[in-house]
Design a protein around this motif. Structure first.
Motif, PDB file in Angstrom:
ATOM      1  N   LEU A   1       0.448   7.234  22.779  1.00  0.00           N
ATOM      2  CA  LEU A   1       0.564   8.529  22.250  1.00  0.00           C
ATOM      3  C   LEU A   1       1.656   9.432  21.608  1.00  0.00           C
ATOM      4  CD1 LEU A   1      -1.774  10.102  25.152  1.00  0.00           C
ATOM      5  CD2 LEU A   1      -2.563   9.692  22.175  1.00  0.00           C
ATOM      6  N   SER A   2       3.079   8.892  22.617  1.00  0.00           N
ATOM      7  CA  SER A   2       4.519   9.443  21.549  1.00  0.00           C
ATOM      8  C   SER A   2       4.741   8.574  20.641  1.00  0.00           C
ATOM      9  CB  SER A   2       5.644   8.970  23.064  1.00  0.00           C
ATOM     10  OG  SER A   2       6.032   7.627  23.446  1.00  0.00           O
ATOM     11  N   HIS A   3       4.063   7.552  19.799  1.00  0.00           N
ATOM     12  CA  HIS A   3       4.436   6.862  19.247  1.00  0.00           C
ATOM     13  C   HIS A   3       3.512   7.669  17.920  1.00  0.00           C
ATOM     14  CE1 HIS A   3       5.532   3.224  16.566  1.00  0.00           C
ATOM     15  NE2 HIS A   3       4.518   3.428  16.238  1.00  0.00           N
ATOM     16  N   VAL A   4       2.451   7.714  17.939  1.00  0.00           N
ATOM     17  CA  VAL A   4       1.934   8.897  17.028  1.00  0.00           C
ATOM     18  C   VAL A   4       2.859  10.114  17.018  1.00  0.00           C
ATOM     19  CG1 VAL A   4      -0.284  10.193  16.343  1.00  0.00           C
ATOM     20  CG2 VAL A   4      -0.352   8.226  16.820  1.00  0.00           C
ATOM     21  N   LEU A   5       2.836  10.941  17.897  1.00  0.00           N
ATOM     22  CA  LEU A   5       3.829  11.901  17.799  1.00  0.00           C
ATOM     23  C   LEU A   5       4.722  11.762  17.523  1.00  0.00           C
ATOM     24  CD1 LEU A   5       4.833  14.720  18.445  1.00  0.00           C
ATOM     25  CD2 LEU A   5       5.503  14.071  20.924  1.00  0.00           C
TER      26      LEU A   5
ATOM     27  N   VAL B   1      -0.353   3.686  32.216  1.00  0.00           N
ATOM     28  CA  VAL B   1       0.448   4.887  31.564  1.00  0.00           C
ATOM     29  C   VAL B   1       1.230   4.433  30.744  1.00  0.00           C
ATOM     30  CG1 VAL B   1       2.330   5.967  32.825  1.00  0.00           C
ATOM     31  CG2 VAL B   1       0.135   5.649  33.955  1.00  0.00           C
ATOM     32  N   GLY B   2       1.653   2.984  30.779  1.00  0.00           N
ATOM     33  CA  GLY B   2       2.756   2.801  29.699  1.00  0.00           C
ATOM     34  C   GLY B   2       2.419   2.610  28.688  1.00  0.00           C
ATOM     35  N   ALA B   3       1.098   2.134  28.603  1.00  0.00           N
ATOM     36  CA  ALA B   3       0.463   1.723  27.179  1.00  0.00           C
ATOM     37  C   ALA B   3       0.198   2.997  25.999  1.00  0.00           C
ATOM     38  CB  ALA B   3      -0.916   0.814  27.044  1.00  0.00           C
ATOM     39  N   TYR B   4      -0.847   4.110  27.437  1.00  0.00           N
ATOM     40  CA  TYR B   4      -1.224   5.331  26.394  1.00  0.00           C
ATOM     41  C   TYR B   4       0.174   6.165  26.192  1.00  0.00           C
ATOM     42  CZ  TYR B   4      -5.961   4.625  27.324  1.00  0.00           C
ATOM     43  OH  TYR B   4      -7.331   4.038  27.823  1.00  0.00           O
ATOM     44  N   ILE B   5       0.889   6.406  26.780  1.00  0.00           N
ATOM     45  CA  ILE B   5       2.365   7.312  26.519  1.00  0.00           C
ATOM     46  C   ILE B   5       2.950   6.421  25.139  1.00  0.00           C
ATOM     47  CG2 ILE B   5       4.595   7.858  27.659  1.00  0.00           C
ATOM     48  CD1 ILE B   5       3.587   7.992  30.215  1.00  0.00           C
ATOM     49  N   GLY B   6       3.384   5.418  25.438  1.00  0.00           N
ATOM     50  CA  GLY B   6       3.733   4.239  23.863  1.00  0.00           C
ATOM     51  C   GLY B   6       3.310   4.866  23.162  1.00  0.00           C
TER      52      GLY B   6
ATOM     53  N   LYS C   1       0.423  -1.000  -0.070  1.00  0.00           N
ATOM     54  CA  LYS C   1       0.075  -0.485  -0.110  1.00  0.00           C
ATOM     55  C   LYS C   1       1.107   1.379   0.334  1.00  0.00           C
ATOM     56  CE  LYS C   1      -4.247  -1.967   2.378  1.00  0.00           C
ATOM     57  NZ  LYS C   1      -4.565  -1.313   3.016  1.00  0.00           N
ATOM     58  N   THR C   2       0.202   2.479  -0.750  1.00  0.00           N
ATOM     59  CA  THR C   2       0.728   3.172  -0.509  1.00  0.00           C
ATOM     60  C   THR C   2       0.770   5.128   0.545  1.00  0.00           C
ATOM     61  OG1 THR C   2      -0.085   4.957  -2.118  1.00  0.00           O
ATOM     62  CG2 THR C   2       1.507   3.983  -2.996  1.00  0.00           C
ATOM     63  N   ILE C   3      -0.324   4.624   1.449  1.00  0.00           N
ATOM     64  CA  ILE C   3      -0.676   5.373   2.797  1.00  0.00           C
ATOM     65  C   ILE C   3      -0.253   3.718   3.996  1.00  0.00           C
ATOM     66  CG2 ILE C   3      -2.192   6.619   4.012  1.00  0.00           C
ATOM     67  CD1 ILE C   3      -1.262   8.215   1.813  1.00  0.00           C
ATOM     68  N   LEU C   4       1.129   4.285   4.754  1.00  0.00           N
ATOM     69  CA  LEU C   4       1.326   2.604   5.531  1.00  0.00           C
ATOM     70  C   LEU C   4       0.900   3.203   6.617  1.00  0.00           C
ATOM     71  CD1 LEU C   4       5.432   1.595   4.667  1.00  0.00           C
ATOM     72  CD2 LEU C   4       2.635   0.774   3.976  1.00  0.00           C
ATOM     73  N   HIS C   5       0.818   4.146   6.884  1.00  0.00           N
ATOM     74  CA  HIS C   5      -0.164   4.875   9.130  1.00  0.00           C
ATOM     75  C   HIS C   5      -1.007   5.790   8.362  1.00  0.00           C
ATOM     76  CE1 HIS C   5       4.698   4.931   8.719  1.00  0.00           C
ATOM     77  NE2 HIS C   5       3.955   5.186  10.115  1.00  0.00           N
ATOM     78  N   GLY C   6      -2.034   4.353   8.617  1.00  0.00           N
ATOM     79  CA  GLY C   6      -3.781   5.483   8.333  1.00  0.00           C
ATOM     80  C   GLY C   6      -4.559   5.629   9.760  1.00  0.00           C
ATOM     81  N   TYR C   7      -5.552   4.897  10.551  1.00  0.00           N
ATOM     82  CA  TYR C   7      -6.302   4.906  10.959  1.00  0.00           C
ATOM     83  C   TYR C   7      -5.612   5.362  13.074  1.00  0.00           C
ATOM     84  CZ  TYR C   7     -10.017   5.299   7.934  1.00  0.00           C
ATOM     85  OH  TYR C   7     -10.710   5.405   7.034  1.00  0.00           O
ATOM     86  N   THR C   8      -4.688   3.610  13.259  1.00  0.00           N
ATOM     87  CA  THR C   8      -4.115   3.780  14.550  1.00  0.00           C
ATOM     88  C   THR C   8      -3.216   4.373  14.402  1.00  0.00           C
ATOM     89  OG1 THR C   8      -2.336   2.208  13.068  1.00  0.00           O
ATOM     90  CG2 THR C   8      -4.066   0.894  13.947  1.00  0.00           C
TER      91      THR C   8
ATOM     92  N   GLY D   1      -6.818   6.741  17.609  1.00  0.00           N
ATOM     93  CA  GLY D   1      -6.621   4.653  17.227  1.00  0.00           C
ATOM     94  C   GLY D   1      -5.124   4.782  17.802  1.00  0.00           C
ATOM     95  N   ALA D   2      -4.326   6.274  18.679  1.00  0.00           N
ATOM     96  CA  ALA D   2      -4.012   5.464  19.929  1.00  0.00           C
ATOM     97  C   ALA D   2      -3.853   5.836  21.296  1.00  0.00           C
ATOM     98  CB  ALA D   2      -2.891   6.360  19.840  1.00  0.00           C
ATOM     99  N   LEU D   3      -5.289   6.437  21.445  1.00  0.00           N
ATOM    100  CA  LEU D   3      -6.574   5.665  22.467  1.00  0.00           C
ATOM    101  C   LEU D   3      -6.695   4.243  22.209  1.00  0.00           C
ATOM    102  CD1 LEU D   3      -8.237   9.074  22.838  1.00  0.00           C
ATOM    103  CD2 LEU D   3      -5.573   8.021  24.509  1.00  0.00           C
ATOM    104  N   VAL D   4      -7.634   3.839  21.632  1.00  0.00           N
ATOM    105  CA  VAL D   4      -8.256   2.717  21.468  1.00  0.00           C
ATOM    106  C   VAL D   4      -6.681   1.410  21.078  1.00  0.00           C
ATOM    107  CG1 VAL D   4      -8.675   1.149  19.869  1.00  0.00           C
ATOM    108  CG2 VAL D   4     -10.247   3.465  19.879  1.00  0.00           C
ATOM    109  N   ILE D   5      -5.447   1.575  20.894  1.00  0.00           N
ATOM    110  CA  ILE D   5      -4.657   0.901  20.951  1.00  0.00           C
ATOM    111  C   ILE D   5      -4.433   1.075  22.384  1.00  0.00           C
ATOM    112  CG2 ILE D   5      -2.728  -0.027  19.957  1.00  0.00           C
ATOM    113  CD1 ILE D   5      -3.351   1.434  17.549  1.00  0.00           C
ATOM    114  N   GLY D   6      -3.833   2.168  22.906  1.00  0.00           N
ATOM    115  CA  GLY D   6      -3.295   1.632  24.315  1.00  0.00           C
ATOM    116  C   GLY D   6      -4.494   1.013  25.046  1.00  0.00           C
ATOM    117  N   THR D   7      -5.877   1.394  25.214  1.00  0.00           N
ATOM    118  CA  THR D   7      -6.822   1.078  25.656  1.00  0.00           C
ATOM    119  C   THR D   7      -6.199  -1.123  25.736  1.00  0.00           C
ATOM    120  OG1 THR D   7      -8.050   2.440  25.738  1.00  0.00           O
ATOM    121  CG2 THR D   7      -8.801   0.002  26.653  1.00  0.00           C
ATOM    122  N   ILE D   8      -6.297  -1.320  24.511  1.00  0.00           N
ATOM    123  CA  ILE D   8      -6.144  -2.887  23.992  1.00  0.00           C
ATOM    124  C   ILE D   8      -4.636  -3.168  24.642  1.00  0.00           C
ATOM    125  CG2 ILE D   8      -5.519  -4.637  22.105  1.00  0.00           C
ATOM    126  CD1 ILE D   8      -7.216  -2.897  21.131  1.00  0.00           C
ATOM    127  N   GLY D   9      -3.487  -2.451  24.743  1.00  0.00           N
ATOM    128  CA  GLY D   9      -2.254  -2.262  25.323  1.00  0.00           C
ATOM    129  C   GLY D   9      -2.635  -2.423  26.347  1.00  0.00           C
ATOM    130  N   GLY D  10      -3.112  -1.416  27.545  1.00  0.00           N
ATOM    131  CA  GLY D  10      -3.273  -1.563  28.633  1.00  0.00           C
ATOM    132  C   GLY D  10      -3.753  -2.847  29.013  1.00  0.00           C
TER     133      GLY D  10
END
Length: 161
Positions: free
Chosen positions: A102-106, A95-100, A46-53, A58-67
C-alpha cells in the motif's frame, strides 16, 4: 526504475514503530513483487509501466501473496543467516506485506504519471502533484534515517540488557 531502494526508508520507520509486529524483510520483498509489472513493461518497451498492480486493489492482492510467501521465506533466511529475532508471526508477515504494497502505491502515485491508484473506482492519478519528486525522496530519506536510528538504538539496548 523498478526496485527503487527509496521505498525502504519508510519501511525502516514502520519497523521502528511496529517492532516485532512488522516484518521489514517481508516489506522489502513486497516492494520487489510490486515492481515485477514495471520491469516486464520496461523489457517489453511499453509506455504504461504501472498498471493493475499499482492500484489499491492490486496492492491488496500482491500483499496477500507477499504475506503468505514472506513468513516461510523470511524465517528460512533468518535461520540460514543465524540472525537472532523474536518469534516470526503470520501477523508480522501480513502487516509488513500490506504496508509494503500500500505504501508502494502511495509513493509511486506521487512519482509516476502513468498510475491510476484508485482504479476501478476512479481513473487518473490525483496524487502526482502532492509533492515534487525531490521532496518525496527527501521525505523517504528522512523516514529511513529516523527509523534506522530508532531501530539501531533498540537493538543496542537489547544487547546491553
Amino acid at each position: 526504475m523498478p526496485f527503487t531502494p527509496i521505498h525502504l526508508g519508510p519501511g525502516l520507520a514502520f519497523k521502528a514503530f511496529g517492532g516485532r509486529h512488522f516484518s521489514f524483510m517481508v516489506f522489502g520483498g513486497s516492494q520487489v513483487l510490486m515492481d515485477i509489472e514495471p520491469l516486464i513493461g520496461i523489457l517489453q518497451n511499453k509506455t504504461i509501466l504501472h498498471g493493475y498492480t499499482h492500484t489499491l486493489l492490486g496492492a491488496l492482492v500482491i500483499g496477500t501473496i507477499g504475506g503468505i510467501v514472506g513468513r516461510p521465506t523470511s524465517s528460512y533466511l533468518l535461520r540460514l543467516l543465524a540472525i537472532p529475532h523474536p518469534p516470526f508471526t503470520w501477523a508480522a508477515s501480513f502487516v509488513g506485506a500490506y504496508i509494503g504494497t500500500l505504501s508502494h502505491v502511495l509513493l509511486d502515485s506521487i512519482m509516476h504519471f502513468d498510475m491510476s491508484p484508485w482504479w476501478p473506482i476512479v481513473s487518473g492519478n490525483q496524487l502526482q502533484t502532492v509533492l515534487s519528486i525531490d521532496q518525496l525522496h527527501i521525505a523517504c530519506l528522512i523516514a529511513g534515517i529516523v527509523g534506522g536510528i530508532v531501530v539501531a538504538v533498540r537493538i543496542k539496548n537489547r544487547t546491553l540488557s
